[in-house]
Design an enzyme around this catalytic site. Structure first.
Site, PDB file in Angstrom:
ATOM      1  N   TRP A 126       0.867  -1.193   0.000  1.00 48.06           N
ATOM      2  CA  TRP A 126       0.000   0.000   0.000  1.00 48.06           C
ATOM      3  C   TRP A 126       0.897   1.234   0.000  1.00 48.06           C
ATOM      4  CZ3 TRP A 126      -1.778   2.526   5.040  1.00 48.06           C
ATOM      5  CH2 TRP A 126      -2.671   3.574   4.789  1.00 48.06           C
ATOM      6  N   ASP A 140      -2.487  -5.473   8.874  1.00 41.87           N
ATOM      7  CA  ASP A 140      -3.252  -4.362   8.349  1.00 41.87           C
ATOM      8  C   ASP A 140      -4.524  -4.953   7.746  1.00 41.87           C
ATOM      9  OD1 ASP A 140      -4.207  -2.066   7.309  1.00 41.87           O
ATOM     10  OD2 ASP A 140      -2.454  -1.580   6.094  1.00 41.87           O
ATOM     11  N   LYS A 143     -13.704   0.614   3.818  1.00 41.89           N
ATOM     12  CA  LYS A 143     -14.169  -0.117   2.623  1.00 41.89           C
ATOM     13  C   LYS A 143     -15.372  -1.001   2.945  1.00 41.89           C
ATOM     14  CE  LYS A 143     -10.032   1.198   1.428  1.00 41.89           C
ATOM     15  NZ  LYS A 143      -9.422   1.936   0.370  1.00 41.89           N
TER      16      LYS A 143
HETATM   17  C1  LIG Z   1      -3.704  -1.914   2.895  1.00 42.78           C
HETATM   18  C2  LIG Z   1      -4.391  -0.701   3.375  1.00 42.78           C
HETATM   19  N1  LIG Z   1      -4.224  -0.316   4.634  1.00 42.78           N
HETATM   20  C3  LIG Z   1      -4.837   0.762   5.142  1.00 42.78           C
HETATM   21  C4  LIG Z   1      -5.641   1.536   4.359  1.00 42.78           C
HETATM   22  C5  LIG Z   1      -6.229   2.707   5.073  1.00 42.78           C
HETATM   23  O1  LIG Z   1      -7.384   3.210   4.668  1.00 42.78           O
HETATM   24  P1  LIG Z   1      -8.222   4.210   5.573  1.00 42.78           P
HETATM   25  O2  LIG Z   1      -7.285   5.085   6.315  1.00 42.78           O
HETATM   26  O3  LIG Z   1      -9.060   4.936   4.605  1.00 42.78           O
HETATM   27  O4  LIG Z   1      -9.013   3.334   6.497  1.00 42.78           O
HETATM   28  C6  LIG Z   1      -5.842   1.205   3.017  1.00 42.78           C
HETATM   29  C7  LIG Z   1      -6.629   2.039   2.117  1.00 42.78           C
HETATM   30  O5  LIG Z   1      -6.583   2.027   0.941  1.00 42.78           O
HETATM   31  C8  LIG Z   1      -5.213   0.046   2.525  1.00 42.78           C
HETATM   32  O6  LIG Z   1      -5.371  -0.362   1.263  1.00 42.78           O
END
Ligand SMILES: Cc1ncc(COP(=O)(O)O)c(C=O)c1O
Length: 418
Positions: free
Chosen positions: A132, A216, A266
């Site tokens: 990511w 994560d 998501k």
């Molecule tokens: C692997 C991963 N970790 C964490 C996130 C964090 O997303 P958010 O801060 O919007 O919850 C994302 C978002 O795309 C992700 O793909």
């Protein structure tokens, strides 16, 4: 010479957000966004989950809700529900866990990095290659004292998980207390996840080497439509590493802990509400109070206490059997549309006999696929065809629909011939 703020060199724009802005500014009628990691319905529109709509209606009609500050750790009933969801009810009740509400998954990653950098002080944090786009920055800012290392994750020529590379690197190079970031499911950006057998081998390695697993979890339920299946790896690690430690049997043989950065962006479609949780699991219950006090100190300094609205929505859905069933159906709606788009895109691309093998579109899982297109091909897609994807060739399948799939496939084939 005193430092002046005018001398600060300009940093590059964040790629993901820059692409979204460029896409918005593009007036071409056939433009397509395959870059953003957000769900879109069959008409490329944002989708408010029906369970979330219903929870909002209930909250709206609850007239005695106030808008007071939450405690520093967040909304306790939300945290209990979040922990049950990721660990399973039974393990959640017995695990030596500390839970905090965070600013979505990014905030959970950040709190985790800052806390571990200060208190565990690992020599290295191992991050999958690729990963990511924000992991490296989060650790650079949150834990500048920890060396960032990459572990191989993806076999770029065969478009599969490089499990042997991942295992052998961790086996040879990771040291006791090192942190290893693992994507709980729907690996971003590759869409390639370990099998259950492979997760089992990894858990054994983490136990033997006393490594700190940092999960994560940004896509639970979004990958397969089944929250239990998507939580399997996390639950297996918790049981393998600390299952017996709940009874205080032999905690000294366990790794220093594990943690989960949990996002509800998501799987609830609550992107902008910034709902997340951080769960730290320790071998001994007696360690939890000190760790919790340090985490609370960190949160107090950074955000004082987290926002209320999104956590109330998630808690309302997860605590009501009817709403929860509705939500699980919403998850199936989203994940099955993505699965269908994977098949349609593969079929449409392979209609061209020279396209090669695109089976990876169907073997990979979740929102993303690594196309294998080069940076030059990605630029051509943007400039000539007005199709936007990340420079590393990652696409989000949520931008594909029945109306644009042929256009995308023809463009992919056109740039592949260049
Ligand atoms: C692997 C991963 N970790 C964490 C996130 C964090 O997303 P958010 O801060 O919007 O919850 C994302 C978002 O795309 C992700 O793909």
């Amino acid at each position: 010479m005193p430092i002046t703020l005018g001398d600060i060199p300009q940093q590059p724009r964040d790629e993901a957000f820059a692409l979204t802005a460029d896409f918005k500014a593009d007036n071409h009628p056939n433009k397509v966004s395959l870059s953003a990691g957000v769900y879109r319905d069959g008409d490329s529109k944002p989708w408010v989950l029906s369970s979330v709509r219903e929870a909002k209606r209930i909250l709206h009609e609850t007239t005695d809700l106030d808008h007071e500050y939450l405690p520093i750790q967040g909304l306790d009933s939300f945290l209990d529900a979040a922990k049950d969801l990721i660990l399973g009810k039974e393990a959640a009740a017995t695990a030596n866990a500390v839970s905090l509400q965070t600013i979505s998954g990014t905030g959970a990653n950040h709190v985790g990095a800052a806390f571990l950098g200060q208190k565990l002080q690992p020599k290295n944090v191992f991050i999958s290659d690729p990963t990511w786009s924000n992991h490296h920055l989060v650790w650079t800012v949150g834990a500048p004292n920890v060396t960032q290392r990459k572990y191989p994750y993806y076999d770029f020529s065969n478009h599969t998980l490089d499990f042997d590379g991942m295992m052998s690197t961790l086996e040879a190079e990771a040291e006791e207390n090192d942190v290893v970031i693992l994507h709980a499911c729907s690996h971003n950006p590759t869409g390639a996840d370990p099998s259950r057998e492979q997760w089992q081998s990894l858990a054994r390695l983490f136990k033997q080497k006393k490594l700190f697993a940092f999960f994560d979890s940004a896509y639970q339920g979004f990958a397969t439509g089944d929250v239990e299946a998507d939580g399997w790896a996390v639950r297996h690690f918790q049981q393998t590493l600390f299952g017996e430690c709940s009874a205080e049997e032999n905690p000294s043989s366990a790794p220093p802990g594990m943690c989960i950065a949990q996002s509800f962006a998501k799987n609830f479609g609550l992107y902008g509400e910034r709902v997340g949780a951080f769960h730290l699991i320790l071998p001994r219950q007696t360690q939890a109070d000190g760790a919790k006090s340090e985490l609370l100190r960190l949160v107090r300094a950074e955000i004082s206490n987290p926002p209320l609205f999104g956590a109330r929505i998630v808690q309302t859905v997860l605590s009501d059997a009817k709403l929860r069933a509705m939500w699980e159906n919403d998850l199936r709606v989203m994940s099955s549309r993505i699965t269908k788009m994977r098949s349609l895109l593969r079929q449409a691309i392979e209609e061209d006999p020279n396209s090669g093998d695109w089976s990876r579109l169907e073997s990979q899982i979740g929102m993303f696929t690594f196309t294998g297109l080069s940076e030059n091909q990605v630029l051509r897609l943007r400039e000539v065809h007005h199709i936007y994807l990340m420079n590393n060739g990652r696409i989000s399948l949520s931008g594909v629909n029945e109306g644009n799939v042929k256009y995308i496939a023809e463009a992919f084939n056109e740039v592949s011939r260049q």
